[in-house]
Design a protein around this motif. Structure first.
Motif, PDB file in Angstrom:
ATOM      1  N   ALA A 217     -32.736 -93.021  13.011  1.00 29.25           N
ATOM      2  CA  ALA A 217     -32.203 -93.581  14.298  1.00 29.25           C
ATOM      3  C   ALA A 217     -32.200 -95.264  14.090  1.00 29.25           C
ATOM      4  CB  ALA A 217     -33.111 -93.207  15.543  1.00 29.25           C
ATOM      5  N   PRO A 218     -31.138 -95.840  14.982  1.00 27.44           N
ATOM      6  CA  PRO A 218     -31.143 -97.087  15.206  1.00 27.44           C
ATOM      7  C   PRO A 218     -32.400 -98.039  15.132  1.00 27.44           C
ATOM      8  CG  PRO A 218     -29.413 -96.452  16.449  1.00 27.44           C
ATOM      9  CD  PRO A 218     -30.469 -95.246  16.256  1.00 27.44           C
ATOM     10  N   ASP A 219     -33.298 -97.597  15.775  1.00 26.20           N
ATOM     11  CA  ASP A 219     -34.682 -98.305  15.788  1.00 26.20           C
ATOM     12  C   ASP A 219     -35.714 -98.242  14.646  1.00 26.20           C
ATOM     13  OD1 ASP A 219     -35.773 -95.780  16.418  1.00 26.20           O
ATOM     14  OD2 ASP A 219     -36.903 -96.041  18.134  1.00 26.20           O
ATOM     15  N   GLY A 220     -35.084 -97.302  13.538  1.00 24.38           N
ATOM     16  CA  GLY A 220     -35.794 -97.092  12.344  1.00 24.38           C
ATOM     17  C   GLY A 220     -36.609 -95.739  12.478  1.00 24.38           C
ATOM     18  N   SER A 221     -36.812 -95.063  13.703  1.00 23.91           N
ATOM     19  CA  SER A 221     -37.782 -93.864  13.800  1.00 23.91           C
ATOM     20  C   SER A 221     -36.918 -92.761  13.142  1.00 23.91           C
ATOM     21  CB  SER A 221     -37.814 -93.702  15.202  1.00 23.91           C
ATOM     22  OG  SER A 221     -36.725 -93.358  15.893  1.00 23.91           O
ATOM     23  N   LEU A 222     -37.649 -91.788  12.804  1.00 21.91           N
ATOM     24  CA  LEU A 222     -37.030 -90.524  12.150  1.00 21.91           C
ATOM     25  C   LEU A 222     -37.087 -89.347  13.570  1.00 21.91           C
ATOM     26  CD1 LEU A 222     -38.981 -89.695   8.917  1.00 21.91           C
ATOM     27  CD2 LEU A 222     -36.489 -90.288   9.194  1.00 21.91           C
ATOM     28  N   ILE A 223     -35.672 -88.990  13.735  1.00 30.75           N
ATOM     29  CA  ILE A 223     -35.589 -88.202  14.824  1.00 30.75           C
ATOM     30  C   ILE A 223     -35.458 -86.593  14.216  1.00 30.75           C
ATOM     31  CG2 ILE A 223     -34.343 -89.615  16.414  1.00 30.75           C
ATOM     32  CD1 ILE A 223     -31.573 -88.622  15.635  1.00 30.75           C
ATOM     33  N   ILE A 238     -28.041 -86.393  18.621  1.00 29.80           N
ATOM     34  CA  ILE A 238     -27.556 -87.848  18.447  1.00 29.80           C
ATOM     35  C   ILE A 238     -27.084 -88.382  19.748  1.00 29.80           C
ATOM     36  CG2 ILE A 238     -26.295 -89.480  17.153  1.00 29.80           C
ATOM     37  CD1 ILE A 238     -28.411 -87.719  15.217  1.00 29.80           C
ATOM     38  N   ASP A 239     -27.936 -89.357  20.454  1.00 32.04           N
ATOM     39  CA  ASP A 239     -27.580 -89.918  21.652  1.00 32.04           C
ATOM     40  C   ASP A 239     -27.749 -91.516  21.400  1.00 32.04           C
ATOM     41  OD1 ASP A 239     -27.274 -90.949  24.197  1.00 32.04           O
ATOM     42  OD2 ASP A 239     -28.854 -89.903  25.015  1.00 32.04           O
ATOM     43  N   ARG A 240     -26.558 -92.172  21.304  1.00 30.91           N
ATOM     44  CA  ARG A 240     -26.532 -93.698  21.063  1.00 30.91           C
ATOM     45  C   ARG A 240     -27.179 -94.361  22.124  1.00 30.91           C
ATOM     46  NH1 ARG A 240     -25.098 -97.241  17.505  1.00 30.91           N
ATOM     47  NH2 ARG A 240     -24.069 -99.300  18.272  1.00 30.91           N
ATOM     48  N   HIS A 241     -27.127 -93.984  23.306  1.00 31.83           N
ATOM     49  CA  HIS A 241     -27.634 -94.396  24.738  1.00 31.83           C
ATOM     50  C   HIS A 241     -28.956 -94.617  24.754  1.00 31.83           C
ATOM     51  CE1 HIS A 241     -23.306 -94.782  25.942  1.00 31.83           C
ATOM     52  NE2 HIS A 241     -23.322 -93.461  25.803  1.00 31.83           N
ATOM     53  N   ALA A 242     -29.687 -93.604  24.149  1.00 25.56           N
ATOM     54  CA  ALA A 242     -31.111 -93.452  24.068  1.00 25.56           C
ATOM     55  C   ALA A 242     -31.680 -94.580  23.340  1.00 25.56           C
ATOM     56  CB  ALA A 242     -31.666 -92.233  23.490  1.00 25.56           C
ATOM     57  N   PHE A 243     -30.828 -95.269  22.552  1.00 25.18           N
ATOM     58  CA  PHE A 243     -31.575 -96.580  21.805  1.00 25.18           C
ATOM     59  C   PHE A 243     -30.985 -97.822  22.079  1.00 25.18           C
ATOM     60  CE2 PHE A 243     -32.093 -92.332  19.336  1.00 25.18           C
ATOM     61  CZ  PHE A 243     -33.454 -92.515  19.019  1.00 25.18           C
ATOM     62  N   ILE A 247     -30.866-101.480  19.965  1.00 22.42           N
ATOM     63  CA  ILE A 247     -29.517-102.235  19.751  1.00 22.42           C
ATOM     64  C   ILE A 247     -29.306-103.516  20.336  1.00 22.42           C
ATOM     65  CG2 ILE A 247     -26.932-101.848  19.685  1.00 22.42           C
ATOM     66  CD1 ILE A 247     -27.512 -98.802  19.737  1.00 22.42           C
ATOM     67  N   ASP A 248     -29.629-103.711  21.421  1.00 27.05           N
ATOM     68  CA  ASP A 248     -29.595-105.070  22.099  1.00 27.05           C
ATOM     69  C   ASP A 248     -30.661-105.789  21.666  1.00 27.05           C
ATOM     70  OD1 ASP A 248     -27.627-104.023  23.715  1.00 27.05           O
ATOM     71  OD2 ASP A 248     -28.707-103.473  25.358  1.00 27.05           O
TER      72      ASP A 248
END
Length: 259
Positions: A217-223, A238-243, A247-248
């Protein structure tokens, strides 16, 4: 939100029909579980270690193998990414196709060939940004060794990709373990995108594979991740809004333009 299925697959070397059948079974199971997308490994249609048989099995992007893959996609109402040997005139490329029913397939050709084995079989392609929109996400494609060059991932991220799909044939061993355990998550974090890295299972006539497929995931975690080299089908939502906070908080792409 997009639900994806990753198929850590053990292809049959030199038997495209058998491999298409395996992908068909996986597509049916993935669709039943609500997936929008199924990703299979590098050279999933031929087998990675098939050697010179790969050249004989190579087909153009409008050949029967991709037509059959499109039929599987349409029958199960699921998009599919799978690696194949693409013939274009006198050249054979290590390619991946993204098929979605009757729509025109998106084709990505591997730019960074790994080792003498691949260089003897394939022509390297020029680096390219192949991006497809699916289920509200912009998806880019790379193949195996390509993702180990940060420039390739950054190019796709700068072109707007929100997730990168990476069919791979990662060999077993310390180097492969490091790539799977660390590099994939770093690529996701440093570009604030999702990375799906889908490997072969088991071994074939020439190679033993690490397995260890994963979705970062964008925060480097494994989903989602495989912890071994067994064949398996696994899923990730895959939910981009959850990250959004990650991202910000880590605006690498925005700040890169200020340098």
């Amino acid at each position: 939100m997009m639900r994806m299925a990753a198929f850590q697959m053990q292809p049959v070397c030199g038997d495209a029909g058998a491999n298409l059948a395996r992908i068909g079974h996986a597509a049916k199971a993935a669709a039943k579980a609500g997936a929008d997308l199924l990703v299979a490994p590098e050279l999933a249609l031929t087998g990675y270690g098939a050697g010179e048989a790969i050249t004989a099995l190579a087909e153009p992007a409008n050949g029967s193998q991709i037509d059959q893959l499109r039929s599987i996609s349409k029958a199960n109402a699921i998009a599919i990414v799978a690696g194949f040997a693409e013939r274009d005139g006198d050249h054979v490329y290590n390619s991946a196709a993204l098929v979605c029913g009757d729509t025109r397939p998106a084709i990505y050709r591997k730019s960074h060939l790994y080792g003498d084995y691949e260089r003897a079989l394939f022509t390297p392609a020029k680096p390219a940004s192949c991006i497809v929109q699916l289920a509200g996400l912009k998806l880019g494609m790379l193949i195996c060794y390509d993702v180990e060059f940060p420039e390739n991932v950054r190019r796709l991220a700068q072109a707007g990709a929100q997730m990168i799909l990476v069919p791979t044939a990662l060999p077993a061993g310390p180097s492969g373990d490091f790539i799977a355990a660390h590099m994939i998550q770093v690529r996701a974090f440093e570009n604030q995108i999702f990375v799906a890295y889908v490997n072969h299972a088991g071994s074939d006539e020439r190679f033993t594979f690490a397995g260890l497929s994963r979705i970062a995931a964008p925060d480097g975690s494994l989903i989602a991740a495989c912890t071994d080299a067994n064949e398996q089908l696994f899923f990730a939502d895959i939910d981009r809004h959850a990250f959004a906070a990650s991202i910000d908080g880590n605006p690498y792409l925005k700040d890169l333009t200020r340098i």
